[in-house]
Write a protein that holds these residues in place. Structure first.
Motif, PDB file in Angstrom:
ATOM      1  N   ASP A   1       7.268 186.553  -6.371  1.00  0.00           N
ATOM      2  CA  ASP A   1       8.449 186.110  -7.254  1.00  0.00           C
ATOM      3  C   ASP A   1       8.871 187.533  -8.015  1.00  0.00           C
ATOM      4  O   ASP A   1       9.860 187.749  -8.266  1.00  0.00           O
ATOM      5  CB  ASP A   1       8.087 185.093  -8.396  1.00  0.00           C
ATOM      6  CG  ASP A   1       8.307 183.770  -7.779  1.00  0.00           C
ATOM      7  OD1 ASP A   1       9.181 183.625  -6.845  1.00  0.00           O
ATOM      8  OD2 ASP A   1       7.583 182.846  -8.123  1.00  0.00           O
TER       9      ASP A   1
ATOM     10  N   LYS B   1      10.856 189.356  -5.418  1.00  0.00           N
ATOM     11  CA  LYS B   1      12.240 188.728  -5.275  1.00  0.00           C
ATOM     12  C   LYS B   1      13.095 189.006  -6.347  1.00  0.00           C
ATOM     13  O   LYS B   1      14.196 189.361  -6.119  1.00  0.00           O
ATOM     14  CB  LYS B   1      12.041 187.392  -5.083  1.00  0.00           C
ATOM     15  CG  LYS B   1      11.504 186.842  -3.582  1.00  0.00           C
ATOM     16  CD  LYS B   1      11.527 185.218  -3.705  1.00  0.00           C
ATOM     17  CE  LYS B   1      10.710 184.808  -2.641  1.00  0.00           C
ATOM     18  NZ  LYS B   1      10.362 183.260  -2.610  1.00  0.00           N
TER      19      LYS B   1
ATOM     20  N   TYR C   1      12.671 191.746  -8.759  1.00  0.00           N
ATOM     21  CA  TYR C   1      12.808 193.337  -8.730  1.00  0.00           C
ATOM     22  C   TYR C   1      13.530 193.881  -7.863  1.00  0.00           C
ATOM     23  O   TYR C   1      14.202 195.043  -7.860  1.00  0.00           O
ATOM     24  CB  TYR C   1      11.449 193.951  -9.439  1.00  0.00           C
ATOM     25  CG  TYR C   1      11.228 193.496 -10.636  1.00  0.00           C
ATOM     26  CD1 TYR C   1      12.039 194.279 -11.831  1.00  0.00           C
ATOM     27  CD2 TYR C   1      10.142 192.996 -10.998  1.00  0.00           C
ATOM     28  CE1 TYR C   1      11.681 193.954 -13.144  1.00  0.00           C
ATOM     29  CE2 TYR C   1       9.740 192.529 -12.432  1.00  0.00           C
ATOM     30  CZ  TYR C   1      10.541 193.134 -13.242  1.00  0.00           C
ATOM     31  OH  TYR C   1      10.193 192.568 -14.676  1.00  0.00           O
ATOM     32  N   GLU C   2      13.258 193.633  -6.457  1.00  0.00           N
ATOM     33  CA  GLU C   2      13.815 194.108  -5.315  1.00  0.00           C
ATOM     34  C   GLU C   2      15.211 193.718  -4.879  1.00  0.00           C
ATOM     35  O   GLU C   2      15.968 194.205  -4.264  1.00  0.00           O
ATOM     36  CB  GLU C   2      12.835 194.296  -4.007  1.00  0.00           C
ATOM     37  CG  GLU C   2      11.462 194.956  -4.699  1.00  0.00           C
ATOM     38  CD  GLU C   2      10.329 194.678  -3.491  1.00  0.00           C
ATOM     39  OE1 GLU C   2      10.567 193.949  -2.312  1.00  0.00           O
ATOM     40  OE2 GLU C   2       9.445 195.180  -3.875  1.00  0.00           O
ATOM     41  N   ASN C   3      15.300 192.218  -4.944  1.00  0.00           N
ATOM     42  CA  ASN C   3      16.493 191.564  -4.358  1.00  0.00           C
ATOM     43  C   ASN C   3      17.300 191.239  -5.805  1.00  0.00           C
ATOM     44  O   ASN C   3      18.513 190.404  -5.263  1.00  0.00           O
ATOM     45  CB  ASN C   3      15.831 190.509  -3.402  1.00  0.00           C
ATOM     46  CG  ASN C   3      14.965 190.875  -2.514  1.00  0.00           C
ATOM     47  OD1 ASN C   3      15.212 192.184  -2.048  1.00  0.00           O
ATOM     48  ND2 ASN C   3      14.194 190.014  -1.789  1.00  0.00           N
ATOM     49  N   GLY C   4      16.926 191.070  -6.859  1.00  0.00           N
ATOM     50  CA  GLY C   4      17.606 190.568  -8.125  1.00  0.00           C
ATOM     51  C   GLY C   4      17.676 189.125  -7.855  1.00  0.00           C
ATOM     52  O   GLY C   4      18.842 188.707  -8.665  1.00  0.00           O
ATOM     53  N   ASN C   5      16.995 188.324  -7.357  1.00  0.00           N
ATOM     54  CA  ASN C   5      16.809 186.910  -7.287  1.00  0.00           C
ATOM     55  C   ASN C   5      16.723 186.368  -8.718  1.00  0.00           C
ATOM     56  O   ASN C   5      15.561 186.496  -9.237  1.00  0.00           O
ATOM     57  CB  ASN C   5      15.698 186.356  -6.333  1.00  0.00           C
ATOM     58  CG  ASN C   5      15.956 184.840  -6.092  1.00  0.00           C
ATOM     59  OD1 ASN C   5      16.122 184.178  -7.059  1.00  0.00           O
ATOM     60  ND2 ASN C   5      15.730 184.382  -4.847  1.00  0.00           N
TER      61      ASN C   5
END
Length: 59
Positions: free
Chosen positions: A17, A20, A22-26
């Protein structure tokens, strides 16, 4: 299960999580991270209380 292992397992369970969020902005992953961090905080407080109680028993 030892308290140490509980902390490690909880931190490890959040790894995906964190990525998800920090890298993808989810945003949903961010909510799960916040929830998990609150659980870590609560567990840490419980452990602190146990350590203090055990320390005071020895006196």
């Amino acid at each position: 299960m030892s308290r140490h292992q509980e902390v490690k397992d909880l931190v490890d369970s959040l790894e995906g999580d964190f990525a998800k969020f920090y890298e993808n902005g989810n945003k949903a992953a961010g909510t799960r991270v916040r929830t998990g961090m609150q659980a870590i905080k609560n567990l840490a407080q419980e452990i602190r209380a146990e350590v203090t109680a055990k320390k005071n028993e020895a006196k």
